[in-house]
Design a protein around this motif. Structure first.
Motif, mmCIF file in Angstrom:
data_model
loop_
_atom_site.group_PDB
_atom_site.id
_atom_site.type_symbol
_atom_site.label_atom_id
_atom_site.label_comp_id
_atom_site.label_asym_id
_atom_site.label_seq_id
_atom_site.Cartn_x
_atom_site.Cartn_y
_atom_site.Cartn_z
ATOM 1 N N GLY A 170 0.817 -1.203 0.000
ATOM 2 C CA GLY A 170 0.000 0.000 0.000
ATOM 3 C C GLY A 170 0.854 1.258 0.000
ATOM 4 N N ALA A 171 0.185 2.397 0.153
ATOM 5 C CA ALA A 171 0.873 3.684 0.044
ATOM 6 C C ALA A 171 1.933 3.847 1.137
ATOM 7 N N VAL A 172 1.536 3.680 2.381
ATOM 8 C CA VAL A 172 2.488 3.847 3.486
ATOM 9 C C VAL A 172 3.503 2.701 3.483
ATOM 10 N N GLY A 173 2.981 1.484 3.374
ATOM 11 C CA GLY A 173 3.840 0.309 3.508
ATOM 12 C C GLY A 173 4.908 0.225 2.437
ATOM 13 N N ALA A 193 1.664 -8.781 2.388
ATOM 14 C CA ALA A 193 0.640 -8.210 1.511
ATOM 15 C C ALA A 193 -0.294 -9.324 1.046
ATOM 16 N N GLY A 194 -1.417 -8.923 0.447
ATOM 17 C CA GLY A 194 -2.423 -9.892 0.033
ATOM 18 C C GLY A 194 -2.294 -10.278 -1.431
ATOM 19 N N GLY A 195 -1.985 -11.528 -1.681
ATOM 20 C CA GLY A 195 -1.986 -12.041 -3.057
ATOM 21 C C GLY A 195 -0.595 -12.137 -3.653
ATOM 22 N N GLU A 218 0.565 -11.318 -6.682
ATOM 23 C CA GLU A 218 1.079 -10.187 -7.476
ATOM 24 C C GLU A 218 1.711 -9.147 -6.552
ATOM 25 N N LYS A 219 1.017 -8.821 -5.487
ATOM 26 C CA LYS A 219 1.553 -7.813 -4.570
ATOM 27 C C LYS A 219 2.831 -8.326 -3.900
ATOM 28 N N ALA A 220 2.816 -9.580 -3.469
ATOM 29 C CA ALA A 220 4.005 -10.138 -2.817
ATOM 30 C C ALA A 220 5.187 -10.130 -3.803
ATOM 31 N N ASP A 251 2.550 -13.658 1.718
ATOM 32 C CA ASP A 251 1.175 -13.484 1.230
ATOM 33 C C ASP A 251 0.240 -13.938 2.351
ATOM 34 N N TYR A 252 -0.375 -12.957 3.035
ATOM 35 C CA TYR A 252 -1.171 -13.319 4.210
ATOM 36 C C TYR A 252 -2.490 -13.994 3.839
ATOM 37 N N LYS A 253 -2.836 -13.981 2.556
ATOM 38 C CA LYS A 253 -4.099 -14.614 2.159
ATOM 39 C C LYS A 253 -3.956 -16.121 1.960
ATOM 40 N N GLN A 274 -9.411 -3.107 11.161
ATOM 41 C CA GLN A 274 -10.331 -2.847 12.281
ATOM 42 C C GLN A 274 -11.258 -1.659 12.046
ATOM 43 N N TYR A 275 -11.064 -0.906 10.949
ATOM 44 C CA TYR A 275 -11.797 0.357 10.827
ATOM 45 C C TYR A 275 -13.299 0.167 10.616
ATOM 46 N N ASP A 276 -13.684 -0.993 10.121
ATOM 47 C CA ASP A 276 -15.123 -1.235 9.953
ATOM 48 C C ASP A 276 -15.764 -1.805 11.217
ATOM 49 N N GLY A 317 2.681 4.486 18.767
ATOM 50 C CA GLY A 317 1.980 4.948 17.572
ATOM 51 C C GLY A 317 2.731 6.078 16.895
ATOM 52 N N VAL A 318 2.443 6.243 15.591
ATOM 53 C CA VAL A 318 2.943 7.412 14.862
ATOM 54 C C VAL A 318 1.725 8.201 14.374
ATOM 55 N N ALA A 319 1.545 9.375 14.931
ATOM 56 C CA ALA A 319 0.472 10.271 14.462
ATOM 57 C C ALA A 319 1.178 11.348 13.645
ATOM 58 N N LYS A 364 -8.064 -3.558 -3.480
ATOM 59 C CA LYS A 364 -8.043 -3.391 -4.944
ATOM 60 C C LYS A 364 -6.983 -2.379 -5.392
ATOM 61 N N ASN A 365 -6.397 -1.661 -4.443
ATOM 62 C CA ASN A 365 -5.349 -0.697 -4.820
ATOM 63 C C ASN A 365 -3.971 -1.299 -4.609
ATOM 64 N N THR A 366 -3.017 -0.783 -5.383
ATOM 65 C CA THR A 366 -1.601 -1.083 -5.145
ATOM 66 C C THR A 366 -0.895 0.256 -5.069
HETATM 67 N N1 LIG Z 1 -0.515 7.196 11.570
HETATM 68 C C1 LIG Z 1 -0.751 8.075 10.613
HETATM 69 O O1 LIG Z 1 -0.565 9.279 10.788
HETATM 70 C C2 LIG Z 1 -1.232 7.547 9.292
HETATM 71 C C3 LIG Z 1 -1.236 8.333 8.130
HETATM 72 C C4 LIG Z 1 -1.647 7.742 6.931
HETATM 73 C C5 LIG Z 1 -2.068 6.408 6.921
HETATM 74 N N2 LIG Z 1 -2.071 5.706 8.087
HETATM 75 C C6 LIG Z 1 -2.489 4.306 8.127
HETATM 76 O O2 LIG Z 1 -1.638 3.532 7.307
HETATM 77 C C7 LIG Z 1 -2.350 2.378 6.875
HETATM 78 C C8 LIG Z 1 -2.185 2.249 5.367
HETATM 79 O O3 LIG Z 1 -2.777 3.375 4.747
HETATM 80 P P1 LIG Z 1 -2.551 3.617 3.189
HETATM 81 O O4 LIG Z 1 -3.082 4.962 2.883
HETATM 82 O O5 LIG Z 1 -1.156 3.283 2.878
HETATM 83 O O6 LIG Z 1 -3.522 2.532 2.547
HETATM 84 P P2 LIG Z 1 -3.074 1.378 1.574
HETATM 85 O O7 LIG Z 1 -2.177 0.460 2.344
HETATM 86 O O8 LIG Z 1 -2.586 1.959 0.304
HETATM 87 O O9 LIG Z 1 -4.452 0.638 1.223
HETATM 88 C C9 LIG Z 1 -5.063 -0.200 2.121
HETATM 89 C C10 LIG Z 1 -4.539 -1.660 1.966
HETATM 90 O O10 LIG Z 1 -4.819 -2.332 3.190
HETATM 91 C C11 LIG Z 1 -4.946 -3.705 2.930
HETATM 92 N N3 LIG Z 1 -6.111 -4.214 3.670
HETATM 93 C C12 LIG Z 1 -7.385 -3.790 3.579
HETATM 94 N N4 LIG Z 1 -8.167 -4.488 4.420
HETATM 95 C C13 LIG Z 1 -7.352 -5.385 5.042
HETATM 96 C C14 LIG Z 1 -7.556 -6.394 6.028
HETATM 97 N N5 LIG Z 1 -8.773 -6.636 6.547
HETATM 98 N N6 LIG Z 1 -6.492 -7.128 6.433
HETATM 99 C C15 LIG Z 1 -5.257 -6.896 5.913
HETATM 100 N N7 LIG Z 1 -4.991 -5.951 4.992
HETATM 101 C C16 LIG Z 1 -6.033 -5.205 4.564
HETATM 102 C C17 LIG Z 1 -5.130 -3.885 1.423
HETATM 103 O O11 LIG Z 1 -3.948 -4.459 0.898
HETATM 104 P P3 LIG Z 1 -3.821 -6.067 0.716
HETATM 105 O O12 LIG Z 1 -4.260 -6.351 -0.691
HETATM 106 O O13 LIG Z 1 -2.380 -6.335 0.971
HETATM 107 O O14 LIG Z 1 -4.756 -6.692 1.697
HETATM 108 C C18 LIG Z 1 -5.277 -2.449 0.912
HETATM 109 O O15 LIG Z 1 -4.724 -2.291 -0.371
HETATM 110 C C19 LIG Z 1 -3.792 2.553 7.308
HETATM 111 O O16 LIG Z 1 -4.005 1.811 8.489
HETATM 112 C C20 LIG Z 1 -3.882 4.041 7.593
HETATM 113 O O17 LIG Z 1 -4.882 4.345 8.536
HETATM 114 C C21 LIG Z 1 -1.660 6.248 9.239
#
Ligand SMILES: NC(=O)c1ccc[n+]([C@@H]2O[C@H](COP(=O)([O-])OP(=O)(O)OC[C@H]3O[C@@H](n4cnc5c(N)ncnc54)[C@H](OP(=O)(O)O)[C@@H]3O)[C@@H](O)[C@H]2O)c1
Length: 337
Positions: free
Chosen positions: A156-159, A177-179, A181-183, A197-199, A248-250, A273-275, A324-326
């Protein structure tokens, strides 16, 4: 300028996964800037997991029901009565999920696309997500040369940025990561040492096999079971960086915490945590470093830019929660759509 501004307002606070009906698409006249103001035509919407949190009353900065949904954006100044911003400038600001916004310049800065760098990069590697990776890993995680680093949500974006920074700094980096292709992308394109690949059913076996040296820094974007299992692989003195918990957000009222937290005790480890807004004063430092790494080809900006009308916003947000995003998900607005 006359015309219609389409905007999404928050219509209801969801419990569990959100519905499209939690947003309302509203048409209003395009606003007219007064003295000291300028009008921005929004071109790029950052789609962020934080949006799900902002929909809930318990969040630190909830969006009010009836208000325009918050979004970090890039836009173009189309009419200015502000001395610091001219028509044609591209700007970064929190203009919301809408096509046009008025601004007095507070919290807004100019951005430029350059060769090899898109405007969308200012929402990703040079924006909030890149800053989270940088300060989370280097300041909160206190990364050291030779560390073993485990990153969840790694494609993902941060990771994707966190893992690459760790690699640049001389760490042994394992991404979850999931899947396939991503791995595969983590290792083949981003230079991670290994991927999980956690899936797959054998997630725990993969985790154990890839972390035989144990983990000095666990950068967690996901929470839930992945956090819990990752804790069992911590090295003595390990640091867990809580960046987020997208799994956990849902679960609006029932976030599942880790049961393996006593590993922190057994391994003299820590979790923090990092805020990212807390590091706002130092964003220029991180942006300069990221720009250098991008220019040198050491850091790859993974962008998932989708072209569509503003009406696609709820579906775009759902992409994050269905994997669905990479990389950095950005909605580039097409006005006619
Ligand atoms: N602390 C801060 O200040 C701060 C700032 C920005 C973002 N964040 C946090 O950083 C994290 C990533 O944000 P991002 O913007 O980079 O999003 P992202 O990782 O680009 O997109 C979300 C990804 O999370 C994975 N995902 C979704 N549901 C999942 C589940 N139930 N179990 C495991 N993986 C799941 C999916 O990848 P897979 O296909 O690999 O499952 C999805 O592509 C989020 O938790 C966000 O809240 C924190």
């Amino acid at each position: 300028m006359t015309g219609t501004n389409r905007q999404f307002r928050l219509a209801a606070r969801p419990v569990g996964p959100f519905d499209d009906s939690d947003f309302e698409l509203v048409r209003t006249p395009v606003p007219v800037p007064g003295d000291g103001e300028f009008l921005v035509k929004v071109t790029h919407l950052s789609i962020d997991p934080a949006m799900r949190g902002w929909m809930n009353a318990g969040h630190v900065r909830p969006v009010d029901v009836g208000a325009v949904m918050r979004a970090i954006t890039i836009g173009k100044v189309v009419h200015s009565r502000h001395s610091g911003f001219a028509e044609g400038d591209f700007v970064h600001g929190t203009f919301g999920v809408q096509e046009f916004a008025l601004s007095d310049g507070a919290g807004v800065y100019k951005v430029h696309s350059e060769e090899g760098r898109s405007l969308a990069a200012y929402l990703g590697v040079l924006g909030m997500t890149g800053m989270t990776a940088y300060f989370g890993l280097l300041d909160v995680g206190r990364l050291a040369m030779g560390d073993v680093v485990l990153v969840s949500g790694a494609a993902g974006a941060v990771g994707s940025v966190a893992g690459q920074i760790a690699r640049i700094k001389g760490a042994h980096v394992i991404g979850i990561a999931g899947g396939p292709e991503k791995a595969g992308m983590l290792v083949d394109r981003l230079g991670f040492s290994a991927a999980i690949d956690y899936k797959r059913d054998d997630f725990l076996d993969q985790l154990r096999d890839r972390t035989t040296r144990y983990v000095d820094v666990f950068f967690d974007n996901v929470g839930g079971d992945i956090l819990d299992q990752g804790l069992t692989r911590l090295a003595h003195g390990g640091r867990v960086v809580i960046s987020g918990a997208i799994s956990q957000y849902d679960n609006s009222n029932a976030v599942v915490g880790p049961s393996n937290y006593l590993t922190l005790l057994y391994r003299s480890a820590s979790m923090a945590g990092v805020a990212v807004p807390a590091f706002a004063d130092r964003y220029p430092e991180a942006m300069a470093q990221m720009s250098d790494w991008l220019a040198a080809g050491q850091l790859t900006s993974i962008e998932d830019t989708v072209h569509g009308g503003i009406g696609t916003f709820p579906a775009m947000l759902r992409r994050l929660f269905t994997g669905k995003n990479t990389g950095k998900l950005v909605l580039e607005l097409e006005p006619q759509a």
